[in-house]
Write a protein that holds these residues in place. Structure first.
Motif, PDB file in Angstrom:
ATOM      1  N   ILE A   4       3.369 -19.756 -33.455  1.00 45.59           N
ATOM      2  CA  ILE A   4       4.251 -19.098 -32.482  1.00 45.59           C
ATOM      3  C   ILE A   4       3.539 -17.962 -31.753  1.00 45.59           C
ATOM      4  CG2 ILE A   4       6.379 -19.736 -33.680  1.00 45.59           C
ATOM      5  CD1 ILE A   4       6.414 -16.836 -34.772  1.00 45.59           C
ATOM      6  N   GLN A   7       4.786 -17.300 -28.265  1.00 47.00           N
ATOM      7  CA  GLN A   7       6.108 -16.694 -28.325  1.00 47.00           C
ATOM      8  C   GLN A   7       5.990 -15.210 -28.652  1.00 47.00           C
ATOM      9  OE1 GLN A   7       8.830 -19.059 -30.689  1.00 47.00           O
ATOM     10  NE2 GLN A   7       9.882 -17.179 -31.271  1.00 47.00           N
ATOM     11  N   GLU A  42       7.049 -11.969 -26.519  1.00 49.22           N
ATOM     12  CA  GLU A  42       7.952 -10.962 -27.089  1.00 49.22           C
ATOM     13  C   GLU A  42       7.385  -9.566 -26.925  1.00 49.22           C
ATOM     14  OE1 GLU A  42       9.867 -13.417 -30.773  1.00 49.22           O
ATOM     15  OE2 GLU A  42       8.898 -11.505 -31.243  1.00 49.22           O
TER      16      GLU A  42
END
Lengths: 501, 124
Positions: free
Chosen positions: A130, A133, A137
């Motif tokens: 991830i 991701q 973020e």
């Protein structure tokens, strides 16, 4: 076909399909055996190899943990170990490292597999990279912090409404200015918000609402961006400048509120000052021009002529003083200290000069000067002017028969200072008025009874500052005021020649 | 019969100037230095013309005094002239709104004053 064969056959097919699924999965899959000797990886799928950069042979046969080698201090690892010890499934996010040493964020799901006797036989680990991701973020968080800082530090109140007309954002500045709380305001529909704000405003003035802007948006597709005023009454009397802007990306309307109360007040004061200055100048001019014209039009006897001419002279002097005061203030505004002529003086001499400038009032003065010399390095004329202003105020604002006292105190604040204190028993000032004293055109007298431009104190304050001192004022409403002009004291040893007392 | 004129101004030099200016004509001069005093003189002496300074100390300023004179039916026919050292538009409008018959901005020429007073005294 025999049952077992059939079953095996079925299992084989299922097995092949499952194997196909594992091979094709983009998630890394690892199977760990929980044997007597500890944990040991027995299988990893191609996705695992692709994500981690390790080949099958480099991982299989060893205990799992290679991926977080060197970075074992992670709270998620503790959570993982705990779950394993308790033989339950868990999902954690770990910092893992590829074969080439690069970091990736591993969202790891662990599922225990028990044997027929209920003992732990295997673990299935599903790896999900991830990193992308995570990066998104973090970037979002950075932007959110920047935006937060901007809107928090902003002195302007900011509000946004979404496409349905609901309040989507409000910054601290707006809450501070309006006295509303975030809880009261968040999620309100524009209509309710308008009502709430109107409640806090002066009803005598028109207030443009968010609904007006939304309506304009809906009918024309854009907003005029015009500025309107908001006259706030609660929690404080304030004038705000309001501007509306069309939003985008889910925000339909932005409202900005700027507090212009101080600016307005200053404009008001300046305007008042000009009007008052005009009045102060025109009044003596009326006498000068009027009497001059009369003298020329008619014949008066010698005594009458003298009388009229002395009125003209007196008023001409008044105008001159006023003009000088105005010019002084203008010059001092520019802080041109070159205009200042520094020299050593005995402050007592200057004070004596000032007190004798009011012959009519000398009866009302109580003067207490020290026996020793008080030397200061100042521009004599300017100090004279400053003290004259203060003295004049004290006499003007004193009740008839009241006493004005003059003293010369000393104090030390890193360096020694000598002060000239002029105290009166006049109308005094409220703490609110005291705070505003020395503001450019502020006058404590509202009745117009006391002549003056409100420049005197301003001038004195400026002069004091340029000479390295300060103006200290205390006052009690109804009792009187005390003005002290502090100046740096020059001690005798360091002095040069000084004029005699 | 001499025309009665009241000069209301808190500055004694101005009052004296007006008195001296109008001294040649058929005028009887009265003086007042505050708004309340002006009203008192008006009700007592019934001057035909009232010269009123706008800015006077105290609660009753020139504008208010003018308003009261103009709104009093018993004082009908009294002409009021506002005198002021402030020449702003707002002041002129305020004077008009208060019912003043004329407006003089200081400094004014004595001749100007005489002219105006003459005109007002012949008006009925």
């Amino acid at each position: 076909m025999e049952m077992r064969e059939f079953w095996n056959g079925q299992c084989d097919t299922l097995g092949q399909v499952m194997e196909r699924a594992i091979m094709a999965s983009s998630n890394g899959i690892m199977i760990v055996e929980a044997g007597r000797g500890g944990l040991r990886t027995v299988y990893v799928n191609p996705a695992f190899e692709a994500i981690t950069g390790y080949a099958h042979s480099e991982i299989v046969g060893r205990p799992p943990g290679r991926l977080h080698e060197g970075d074992a201090d992670q709270a998620a690892l503790d959570e993982l170990r705990q779950a394993i010890a308790e033989q339950r499934p868990v999902k954690v996010v770990l910092r893992n490292y590829r074969k080439d040493g690069t970091l990736f964020w591993n969202e790891l799901s662990i599922s225990p597999v028990l044997d027929n006797d209920g003992r732990l036989a295997h673990y299935i680990g599903i790896l999900n990279d991830i990193s992308e991701q995570k990066r998104a973020e973090q970037e979002l968080m950075t932007w959110a912090m920047r935006l937060d800082a901007l809107t928090t530090m902003s002195a302007e109140g900011l509000l946004t409404f979404d496409e349905k007309g609901f309040l989507s954002f409000v910054n601290d500045a707006f809450l501070r200015i309006s006295g509303l709380s975030a809880a009261e305001v968040r999620g309100l529909h524009a209509e309710c918000f308008d009502r709430m704000l109107a409640h806090q405003c002066d009803p005598r003035f028109a207030l443009r609402g968010a609904m007006d802007d939304i309506a304009e948006l809906n009918s024309t597709g854009y907003i005029d961006n015009r500025e309107t005023e908001v006259q706030l009454q609660v929690p404080q009397k304030r004038t705000l400048l309001r501007q509306a802007k069309k939003g985008n990306h889910g925000t339909s309307l932005l409202l900005y509120f700027q507090d212009i109360t101080k600016a307005r007040e200053l404009e008001e004061l300046k305007s008042e000052f000009l009007a008052t200055a005009a009045h102060e100048l025109r009044t003596p001019m009326a006498s000068i021009l009027g009497y001059s014209e009369l003298l020329l039009l008619r014949s008066f006897d010698a005594e009458q002529s003298r009388e009229l001419l002395s009125i003209i002279l007196r008023q001409a002097q008044r105008v001159t003083n006023l003009l000088n005061e105005l010019l002084d203030l203008a010059r001092i505004e520019a802080r041109r200290s070159k205009d200042f002529d520094f020299a050593m003086h005995d402050l007592r001499t200057i004070v004596k000069d000032v007190t004798s400038a009011f012959p009519d009032s000398s009866a009302r003065m109580s003067i207490d000067l020290p026996n020793e010399m008080r030397q200061v390095n100042v521009d004599k004329e300017k100090i004279h002017q400053a003290l004259l202003n203060i003295m004049s105020n004290a006499l003007k604002f004193s009740a008839p028969g009241g006493i004005v006292s003059v003293a010369m105190p000393l104090r030390v604040d890193k360096v020694p200072y000598v002060g000239v204190t002029i105290s009166d028993c006049g109308i005094g000032m409220t703490s609110a008025e005291l705070k505003r004293l020395g503001e450019r055109f502020f006058r404590a007298d509202k009745t117009g009874k006391v002549p003056g431009t409100g420049l005197g104190v301003s001038l004195a304050k400026e002069i004091g500052a340029i000479l390295g001192g300060s103006l200290e004022v205390t006052s009690e409403w109804g009792k009187g005021s005390s003005f002290t002009l502090w100046l740096p004291l020059v001690l005798p040893d360091t002095a040069g020649p000084v004029e005699a007392v | 019969m001499k025309t009665r004129v009241l000069i209301t101004d808190d500055q004694p030099d101005i009052r004296k100037l007006v008195r001296m200016t109008l001294d040649i004509g058929d005028f009887e001069i009265y003086e007042a230095n505050t708004g309340p005093q002006a009203l008192e003189v008006v009700s007592r002496a019934r001057p035909k013309i009232v010269l009123m300074d706008i800015m006077m100390p105290g609660e009753l300023d020139g504008l208010e005094a003018c308003r009261r004179i103009k709104n009093d039916p018993a004082l009908a026919g009294t002409a009021v002239v506002m005198l002021t050292a402030r020449g702003q538009q707002s002041d002129l409008l305020a004077g008009k709104a208060a019912g003043a018959d004329a407006y003089l901005v200081k400094p004014f020429s004595p001749l100007e004053l005489l002219d105006l007073v003459d005109k007002l005294s012949t008006k009925s």
